[in-house]
Motif scaffolding. Structure first.
Motif, PDB file in Angstrom:
ATOM      1  N   GLY A  29      59.591  52.587  -1.523  1.00  0.00           N
ATOM      2  CA  GLY A  29      58.907  51.585  -0.719  1.00  0.00           C
ATOM      3  C   GLY A  29      59.234  51.772   0.741  1.00  0.00           C
ATOM      4  N   ARG A  30      58.663  50.930   1.573  1.00  0.00           N
ATOM      5  CA  ARG A  30      58.933  50.978   2.999  1.00  0.00           C
ATOM      6  C   ARG A  30      60.302  50.370   3.298  1.00  0.00           C
ATOM      7  N   LEU A  31      60.923  50.899   4.327  1.00  0.00           N
ATOM      8  CA  LEU A  31      62.187  50.332   4.783  1.00  0.00           C
ATOM      9  C   LEU A  31      61.860  49.075   5.595  1.00  0.00           C
ATOM     10  N   PRO A  32      62.450  47.927   5.236  1.00  0.00           N
ATOM     11  CA  PRO A  32      62.082  46.666   5.897  1.00  0.00           C
ATOM     12  C   PRO A  32      62.310  46.681   7.412  1.00  0.00           C
ATOM     13  N   THR A  33      61.406  46.016   8.119  1.00  0.00           N
ATOM     14  CA  THR A  33      61.571  45.783   9.553  1.00  0.00           C
ATOM     15  C   THR A  33      62.371  44.502   9.736  1.00  0.00           C
ATOM     16  N   LEU A  34      63.502  44.598  10.443  1.00  0.00           N
ATOM     17  CA  LEU A  34      64.380  43.443  10.638  1.00  0.00           C
ATOM     18  C   LEU A  34      64.242  42.839  12.033  1.00  0.00           C
ATOM     19  N   TYR A 149      79.003  50.604  14.209  1.00  0.00           N
ATOM     20  CA  TYR A 149      77.718  50.592  13.507  1.00  0.00           C
ATOM     21  C   TYR A 149      76.645  51.365  14.269  1.00  0.00           C
ATOM     22  N   VAL A 150      75.788  52.020  13.517  1.00  0.00           N
ATOM     23  CA  VAL A 150      74.613  52.681  14.075  1.00  0.00           C
ATOM     24  C   VAL A 150      73.372  52.102  13.406  1.00  0.00           C
ATOM     25  N   PHE A 151      72.226  52.258  14.075  1.00  0.00           N
ATOM     26  CA  PHE A 151      71.021  51.543  13.682  1.00  0.00           C
ATOM     27  C   PHE A 151      69.830  52.495  13.620  1.00  0.00           C
ATOM     28  N   ILE A 152      68.939  52.230  12.668  1.00  0.00           N
ATOM     29  CA  ILE A 152      67.717  53.029  12.515  1.00  0.00           C
ATOM     30  C   ILE A 152      66.579  52.322  13.257  1.00  0.00           C
ATOM     31  N   ASN A 158      61.098  49.302  16.386  1.00  0.00           N
ATOM     32  CA  ASN A 158      61.516  48.248  15.459  1.00  0.00           C
ATOM     33  C   ASN A 158      62.812  48.670  14.779  1.00  0.00           C
ATOM     34  N   LEU A 159      63.717  47.711  14.611  1.00  0.00           N
ATOM     35  CA  LEU A 159      64.948  47.969  13.868  1.00  0.00           C
ATOM     36  C   LEU A 159      64.650  47.904  12.379  1.00  0.00           C
ATOM     37  N   ILE A 193      62.552  56.423   5.629  1.00  0.00           N
ATOM     38  CA  ILE A 193      61.701  56.270   6.810  1.00  0.00           C
ATOM     39  C   ILE A 193      61.033  57.586   7.195  1.00  0.00           C
ATOM     40  N   LEU A 194      61.708  58.705   6.987  1.00  0.00           N
ATOM     41  CA  LEU A 194      61.073  59.991   7.257  1.00  0.00           C
ATOM     42  C   LEU A 194      59.925  60.234   6.282  1.00  0.00           C
TER      43      LEU A 194
END
Length: 209
Positions: A29-34, A149-152, A158-159, A193-194
């Motif tokens: 599925g899609r990675l959620p947008t937070l 922490y690192v973030f996508i 969008n995070l 996400i890729l």
């Protein structure tokens, strides 16, 4: 015929089941947008952008020596497997004045990988705080303006993360000091996400054809 059937039941089906569960539910599925509309990098130098890029965003802060291990963990587990993907980049944020230390880190990293998609940007303290604040997470920078922490961040700034993580519930970022967090969760989510963008690209190409 019976032997073939038995072999399939005993060996092939368990292997398929293992691959399905090992790959993780998120892969399907899609990675959620937070958080939407994360601040871009206009206030930082050299000039880089989050727009149109799949970015791993990190904050190394003033105490770069203490954060080097984080960079090496990310380099081995996230950067090296994915840096050749189109529009993928690692962006590390640091205060102005740390340029010499960054040059040393880049030299060390270059002995381990092609670092063309490692980006290091420098800014004033208030700009670093504003960028981090725009992520709208439940975390804070430490007193040295760094974070483990690192973030996508996706191409639309969008995070992305997990809205229902089994351990944390809402998972905004990934602990670069934790090999388990990088291996068991972050790597999986970067793949998601890729794959999402590759699928979208294939659909667009199919429509054009």
């Amino acid at each position: 015929m019976k032997k073939t059937f038995v072999l399939v039941v005993l060996f092939i089906l368990p292997l398929v089941a293992y691959m399905f569960f090992a790959s993780g539910v998120n892969n399907f599925g899609r990675l959620p947008t937070l958080t939407e509309d994360v601040q871009d990098l206009q206030a930082f130098s050299p000039q880089e952008t989050l727009e149109g890029k799949i970015t791993i965003l990190g904050f190394l802060g003033y105490d770069l020596e203490m954060k080097k291990g984080n960079a090496f963990n990310l380099n081995q587990k996230i950067y090296k497997p994915f840096y050749e993907f189109r529009d993928f980049q690692m962006v590390m944020v640091l205060p102005k004045g740390s340029e010499e230390k960054v040059a040393e880190l880049k030299k060390e990293l270059s002995g381990l990988a092609d670092i063309r998609n490692w980006k290091f940007v420098h800014g004033e303290d208030q700009d670093i705080k504003a960028l981090f604040s725009s992520l709208k997470t439940n975390m804070e920078l430490d007193e040295k303006l760094g974070s483990p922490y690192v973030f996508i961040i996706d191409k639309d700034r969008n995070l992305r993360g997990r809205s229902n993580d089994e351990d944390e519930g809402m998972k905004y970022g990934f602990d670069a000091t934790s090999v388990a967090d990088i291996n068991n969760k972050m790597e999986d989510d970067v793949k998601v996400i890729l794959a999402e963008y590759r699928l979208a690209l294939k659909k667009n190409n199919a429509k054009r054809n």
